[in-house]
Design an enzyme around this catalytic site. Structure first.
Site, PDB file in Angstrom:
ATOM      1  N   ASP A 120       0.865  -1.079   0.067  1.00 36.79           N
ATOM      2  CA  ASP A 120       0.072   0.131  -0.029  1.00 36.79           C
ATOM      3  C   ASP A 120       0.964   1.194  -0.044  1.00 36.79           C
ATOM      4  OD1 ASP A 120      -2.312   1.555   0.001  1.00 36.79           O
ATOM      5  OD2 ASP A 120      -2.277   1.620   2.232  1.00 36.79           O
ATOM      6  N   THR A 180      -0.062   4.593   1.442  1.00 39.66           N
ATOM      7  CA  THR A 180       0.002   5.411   2.754  1.00 39.66           C
ATOM      8  C   THR A 180       0.394   4.502   3.728  1.00 39.66           C
ATOM      9  OG1 THR A 180      -1.853   6.597   1.624  1.00 39.66           O
ATOM     10  CG2 THR A 180      -1.441   6.846   4.042  1.00 39.66           C
ATOM     11  N   ASP A 219      -1.680  -1.038   6.378  1.00 37.61           N
ATOM     12  CA  ASP A 219      -1.909  -0.383   7.655  1.00 37.61           C
ATOM     13  C   ASP A 219      -3.354  -0.071   7.989  1.00 37.61           C
ATOM     14  OD1 ASP A 219      -1.942   1.635   6.191  1.00 37.61           O
ATOM     15  OD2 ASP A 219      -0.891   2.848   7.550  1.00 37.61           O
TER      16      ASP A 219
END
Length: 796
Positions: free
Chosen positions: A306, A308, A547
């Site tokens: 990912d 971010t 996350d």
């Protein structure tokens, strides 16, 4: 659902009092769940001591104690020392895991005496009021007491793919997680009564099972166990019926034949390698929640990351606000109001709230009354709020809210191409809780946010490129923006980002796109899961990092899920590995540790199984011709220690960067069986020529000749397994050879090990047979590499 006040509805419940909590604890109504990630001390000791092979070795050791001499039972002491080392290392790993599990444990927010407090999961009691927000995991079963646009994903438990909207009195199950909205629930089932507690108890144990490596070793050991019976019976019969052989000598020969058949150190060194891997990763603040994850990481060839929180830091900063339409609205007041209504803001909303702190609930705020709230959802990519007298406002992705030919969208795409995150502030004609609110919006302003790229992300991507591990950046953000960030880090293919809304639904077609492209934006949680599945359909071993709550499904489906320590509780719960320091740069060390563990276990397995093969075959050959067994237990203890025991301990903990491959058992047997056959035949020929053909030698001289041949061949097998050589491996091999020479030529060594090198003919035979066997093994090793198109190297 509409809100009637500006405060989150969860503050209505005051929760239990301290006295009520104490009473429930006294009544045993606590969330007494099993300790995560470790076996008990008793289980560790039993697992290392009470094994079938230790039982076999122990029985043979007792036999030697009876017939003597005691020094012939040296193999029994080696087992005791090795088992003690295994217990010690696993206890160290247990302490490391428990310490890290406490650090990385998600703590639910519980209302006690009107205050919100964070407590460990095992301190939740029956009837506790537990608050929920995006990304929170439902830790016990309960019933909703407050809900504000609350959506819970139960797919990991029920298989239902769509999030469930929850209202008052609805049931929630432990193991599910919040994808949008806020709320609170009352704990109705705690501890082992909770829905997912039994599953968690099994999934959280310190275990080495359910892996190709362990299942392969178990399969080999089962086969060896069955071999022991006929081979043992044959050697027992032959030794007891050999002429002029006393019963004690026959028993000592039988024990000498049976002991090396048992690869007792293989399981031990496997446990040690895994345990040391856990400890090493723990020093880098990496929590391994499932030990087979170490093995899986060694086989990873695709990392889905990912953007971010992985390539960029979680924190963001408001760069600028570009007004698009002068409709009389105070943009700053609107942003402050929208940000202030979010009780659990994400990184973007936190940056806006930091720049415009005077929300509607603040003393200096505009005092707007909230009439409806739409929390942020990863699927729709926007959030919003409706205010009495001040309109309906939406804040989200421009490309999800504006038509493709919109000039405002073109402006947003231009800013996103610079690696910035761009949000659209828009006015809607409908309340934000209306399903059609996003279909008719008026753009008002672009909110531009800066993302800080992780300083170590570029080095990490370069490491994976060097290791032939493909990296796919999969993000919910705008594709152009994601490509710009990945491009600054030097990721190949970042200049051709793909908008996931254009991806095919067919898995085969999707796999084709994934094979060609690297960066993907506007990916929904369901698509992330589909992309992981598409990669796996092509035979890839996939690691997924993330996350956020939108990463949970993909993390669960990937062979290896890697969560950041600062990520949502749901991501940490489903991931096999948690990077507690939130550093993407830790991942190369994790992958390298996995490769080290698995590659080295395969190396030492070659040594142990080579010994088993030559031991079984020697027992069969000696038993057929009915000769006294050439060795005493002490001789094979010497050879085993110098060619397997000591070298394997160092080789099992050595650096190893080669990516693990599937097919562990065939590869190991491909080396062990030929090497074992060559060693057994060479040793038998030496013993036969010395004992039967020559006829002028003593039994001690015959034995010494066999010892020399077997050592030379076994030592060369160890030297082959140790390749490619570096200085310390050469020093290790030299030290083992020197140790054998000391035992062979020092008078003290010869007396202790009962060796006799005085017969030149038998020594020449031993060295000659050993040299021929070594040449056969060396030629075979090079031919095998040529035949399988594998590059063979002598030096590292």
């Amino acid at each position: 659902m509409s809100a009637t006040s500006q405060s989150p509805v969860v503050t209505v419940e005051r929760g239990l009092t301290a006295a009520e909590v104490r009473q429930r604890v006294a009544d045993g109504k606590t969330n007494d769940v099993p300790a995560r990630a470790s076996r008990s001390i008793g289980e560790i000791v039993r697992a290392n001591v009470l094994t079938r092979f230790n039982a076999i070795i122990g029985a043979l050791f007792v036999m030697i104690l009876i017939v003597g001499p005691l020094k012939q039972g040296l193999f029994g002491l080696v087992i005791v020392v090795n088992t003690a080392i295994g217990i010690f290392q696993e206890l160290r790993a247990k302490r490391t895991l428990e310490r890290l599990a406490i650090v990385g444990e998600a703590k639910p927010r519980v209302r006690r005496d009107g205050e919100t407090v964070e407590i460990p999961v095992n301190q939740v009691v029956l009837d506790d009021i537990i608050e929920l927000g995006p990304g929170d995991k439902v830790v016990v079963d309960g019933a909703i007491v407050a809900a504000d646009s609350l959506e819970i994903d139960e797919s990991l438990l029920t298989g239902e793919s769509d999030p469930m909207v929850k209202h008052d009195a609805d049931a929630v199950m432990s193991g599910s997680f919040v994808v949008a909205g806020t709320g609170a629930y009352r704990a109705t089932k705690v501890g082992r009564d909770a829905y997912a507690a039994k599953l968690a108890e099994e999934a959280s144990k310190f275990t080495l099972v359910h892996s190709e490596l362990r299942s392969g070793i178990d399969r080999i050991l089962r086969f060896i166990t069955w071999l022991l019976f006929p081979a043992g019976a044959l050697i027992i019969y032959s030794q007891l019926t050999v002429k002029n052989q006393s019963v004690p000598d026959a028993l000592r020969g039988m024990v000498a034949a049976l002991v090396p058949m048992v690869p007792e150190g293989l399981v031990l060194l496997t446990s040690i390698a895994f345990a040391v891997g856990v400890i090493r990763l723990g020093r880098r603040s990496c929590l391994v929640q499932e030990l087979p994850a170490i093995e899986g990481l060694a086989r990873v060839d695709v990392v889905c990351a990912d953007k971010t929180g992985t390539l960029t830091e979680n924190g963001m900063r408001l760069s600028e606000v570009r007004t698009l339409n002068q409709d009389g609205a105070d943009v700053g007041a609107v942003l402050a109001a929208v940000a202030g209504t979010d009780p659990r803001p994400n990184a973007s909303m936190l940056a806006i709230a930091e720049a415009y702190p005077n929300g509607p609930n603040e003393p200096d705020g505009p005092g707007w009354r909230t009439t409806a709230i739409a929390p942020f959802s990863s699927a729709r990519k926007w959030s919003g709020a409706s205010f009495d007298q001040h309109g309906n406002w939406i804040l989200g992705a421009p490309d999800m809210l504006l038509p493709a030919d919109s000039p405002e969208l073109a402006t947003a795409v231009e800013a996103g191409a610079q690696g910035l995150r761009v949000l659209l502030l828009a006015r809607s004609a409908r309340p934000v809780d209306d399903p059609a609110t996003a279909t008719d919006v008026t753009p008002v302003a672009l909110v531009v946010l800066e993302q800080r790229v992780r300083a170590d992300a570029g080095d990490t991507l370069r490491y994976f490129a060097e290791q032939d591990v493909a990296v796919k950046v999969i993000s919910g953000d705008n594709a152009v923006s994601v490509g710009a960030v990945a491009g600054t880090l030097g990721l190949a293919g970042a200049d051709r980002p793909v908008d996931a809304r254009e991806l095919p639904e067919d898995q085969a077609e999707l796999a084709g796109v994934l094979a060609e492209r690297t960066v993907f934006g506007r990916v929904t949680p369901a698509q992330k899961r589909d992309m992981v599945g598409a990669l796996q359909s092509r035979g890839h071993t996939v690691a997924m990092t993330g996350d956020g709550v939108n990463d949970v499904l993909a993390l669960k489906d990937a062979q290896i899920g890697v969560a950041m320590g600062s990520g949502s509780p749901a991501t940490r719960a489903v991931a096999q590995i948690v990077l507690l320091d939130n550093k993407f740069a830790t991942l190369p060390y994790v992958v390298a540790e996995g490769r080290r563990v698995i590659g080295n276990i395969e190396r030492v397995a070659n040594l142990f199984l080579t010994k088993t093969v030559y031991s079984v075959l020697l027992a069969v050959l000696i038993g057929i011709v009915r000769l006294p067994f050439p060795f005493r237990p002490l001789h094979l203890t010497l050879i085993g220690a110098l060619t397997i025991g000591i070298p394997s301990f160092f080789l099992a903990l050595a650096p190893n960067t080669e990516r693990a491959r599937h097919g562990f058992v065939p590869r190991v047997m491909r080396m062990a069986v030929p090497a074992g056959v060559v060693a057994a035949v060479a040793t038998f020929v030496t013993y036969w020529l010395s004992h039967v053909v020559d006829g002028t030698t003593t039994q001690a001289q015959d034995t010494t000749a066999a010892v020399v041949t077997l050592y030379l061949v076994a030592a060369w097998a160890m030297a082959i397994v140790a390749r490619p050589y570096v200085w310390w491996k050469i020093a290790l091999i030299a030290a083992m050879f020197a140790g054998f020479l000391l035992a062979l030529f020092l008078p003290l060594g010869r007396r202790f090990f009962e060796l006799d090198i005085s017969h030149a003919g038998s020594m020449a035979t031993a060295v000659g047979a050993g040299a021929v066997a070594v040449a056969v093994m060396e030629i075979g090793w090079w031919l095998d590499g040529w035949f399988r198109h594998e590059k063979r190297r002598l030096l590292g």
